[in-house]
Design a protein around this motif. Structure first.
Motif, PDB file in Angstrom:
ATOM      1  N   LEU B  41       1.063   1.094  47.795  1.00 12.81           N
ATOM      2  CA  LEU B  41      -0.243   0.971  48.585  1.00 12.81           C
ATOM      3  C   LEU B  41      -1.336   0.416  47.882  1.00 12.81           C
ATOM      4  O   LEU B  41      -2.600  -0.193  48.415  1.00 12.81           O
ATOM      5  CB  LEU B  41      -0.559   2.371  49.096  1.00 12.81           C
ATOM      6  CG  LEU B  41       0.601   2.943  50.020  1.00 12.81           C
ATOM      7  CD1 LEU B  41      -0.220   4.257  50.449  1.00 12.81           C
ATOM      8  CD2 LEU B  41       0.653   1.990  51.340  1.00 12.81           C
ATOM      9  N   GLY B  42      -1.420  -0.088  46.658  1.00 13.53           N
ATOM     10  CA  GLY B  42      -2.314  -0.578  45.814  1.00 13.53           C
ATOM     11  C   GLY B  42      -3.893   0.157  46.000  1.00 13.53           C
ATOM     12  O   GLY B  42      -3.817   1.475  45.990  1.00 13.53           O
ATOM     13  N   LEU B  43      -4.755  -0.359  45.382  1.00 14.18           N
ATOM     14  CA  LEU B  43      -6.068   0.168  45.361  1.00 14.18           C
ATOM     15  C   LEU B  43      -6.567   0.366  46.722  1.00 14.18           C
ATOM     16  O   LEU B  43      -6.906  -0.795  47.668  1.00 14.18           O
ATOM     17  CB  LEU B  43      -7.105  -0.685  44.658  1.00 14.18           C
ATOM     18  CG  LEU B  43      -6.846  -0.602  43.091  1.00 14.18           C
ATOM     19  CD1 LEU B  43      -7.414  -1.632  42.263  1.00 14.18           C
ATOM     20  CD2 LEU B  43      -7.444   0.681  42.809  1.00 14.18           C
ATOM     21  N   ARG B  44      -7.367   1.549  47.166  1.00 10.08           N
ATOM     22  CA  ARG B  44      -7.659   1.598  48.575  1.00 10.08           C
ATOM     23  C   ARG B  44      -9.097   2.392  48.264  1.00 10.08           C
ATOM     24  O   ARG B  44      -9.115   3.181  47.665  1.00 10.08           O
ATOM     25  CB  ARG B  44      -6.894   2.623  49.353  1.00 10.08           C
ATOM     26  CG  ARG B  44      -5.583   1.807  49.891  1.00 10.08           C
ATOM     27  CD  ARG B  44      -4.850   2.713  50.876  1.00 10.08           C
ATOM     28  NE  ARG B  44      -4.189   4.070  50.109  1.00 10.08           N
ATOM     29  CZ  ARG B  44      -3.740   4.913  50.764  1.00 10.08           C
ATOM     30  NH1 ARG B  44      -4.010   5.076  51.920  1.00 10.08           N
ATOM     31  NH2 ARG B  44      -3.336   5.967  49.968  1.00 10.08           N
ATOM     32  N   LEU B  45     -10.167   1.704  48.942  1.00  9.96           N
ATOM     33  CA  LEU B  45     -11.311   2.315  49.014  1.00  9.96           C
ATOM     34  C   LEU B  45     -11.600   3.511  49.648  1.00  9.96           C
ATOM     35  O   LEU B  45     -11.660   3.361  50.959  1.00  9.96           O
ATOM     36  CB  LEU B  45     -12.319   1.085  49.166  1.00  9.96           C
ATOM     37  CG  LEU B  45     -13.929   1.460  49.045  1.00  9.96           C
ATOM     38  CD1 LEU B  45     -14.118   1.578  47.459  1.00  9.96           C
ATOM     39  CD2 LEU B  45     -14.843  -0.027  49.390  1.00  9.96           C
TER      40      LEU B  45
END
Lengths: 112, 110
Positions: B41-45
């Protein structure tokens, strides 16, 4: 969303060789780009950045190339070392008021 | 050198506990961010702040809140931790463009 950790493209290089990691970005209006290095279990580390008015920038053993025509960014690592093994990902931003958009990442594995 | 520090590298909490993750930066940056990073999902803010006492929701604010009482400090709060909040949490701070990350907190909720 971007993928990190699972199913990442992997680049395997021999120690001492040069590495080239690529990133395609999506926003033609992006003005600024960053390359990050992330070692396992650690936070991303800022490596080098480049503004859109440049096409090349050099750091210590690293060079970033920007091709705005094809929206492509690359990170070149000279004389790759085992300590360079990590996930590398790019980030782009259109202007100071926006959020960074992160690329999916590439895992670099350095064989001794 | 820019320094972003996070209060814990590893944290284990039980479901339902209140969790505080603290982040401090020493470069007088206005902008600070909390992300979570999960495989695939990677980086999520989660949240960001562009000034003291100011906060804005990111992409996944549900289940989280934040506090920015001082410019150098940005706290992430999990009011009632759940197992799906097990993740790597990354704080970042930024000038206009250059964004620097902290070392991360690996949170496990059991």
């Amino acid at each position: 969303g971007e993928s990190v950790g699972l199913h990442l493209p992997t680049l395997s290089v021999q120690e001492g060789d040069n590495s080239i990691i690529n990133c395609a970005y999506s926003n033609s209006a992006s003005d600024y780009f960053i390359w990050y290095k992330q070692e396992s279990g650690k936070g991303p580390q800022f490596i080098i950045d480049i503004r859109s008015n440049m096409d090349k920038r050099q750091g210590q053993r690293v060079t970033v190339l920007l091709n705005k025509t094809v929206k492509h960014l690359s990170l070149q690592i000279a004389a790759t070392q085992p300590g360079d093994s990590a996930v590398y990902f790019c980030a782009e931003i259109e202007n100071a008021g926006n959020m960074l958009t992160f690329g999916g990442g590439t895992r670099l594995m350095v064989k001794p | 050198d820019v320094k972003v520090t996070q209060s814990s590298r590893y944290l284990v909490k039980r479901t339902g506990e209140k969790v505080f993750l603290e982040c401090v930066q020493d470069m007088d940056h206005e902008n600070m961010f909390w992300y979570r990073q999960d495989p695939g999902l990677g980086l999520r803010l989660i949240y960001f702040s562009y000034d003291v006492k100011m906060k804005e929701k990111g992409d996944i604010p549900e289940g989280y809140s934040v506090s920015r009482e001082k410019k150098e400090r940005f706290s992430l709060i999990l009011e009632s931790a759940s197992t799906n909040q097990t993740s790597m949490y990354l704080c970042a701070s930024r000038t206009s463009y250059e964004q620097y990350f902290g070392p991360g907190t690996r949170l496990t909720v059991t």
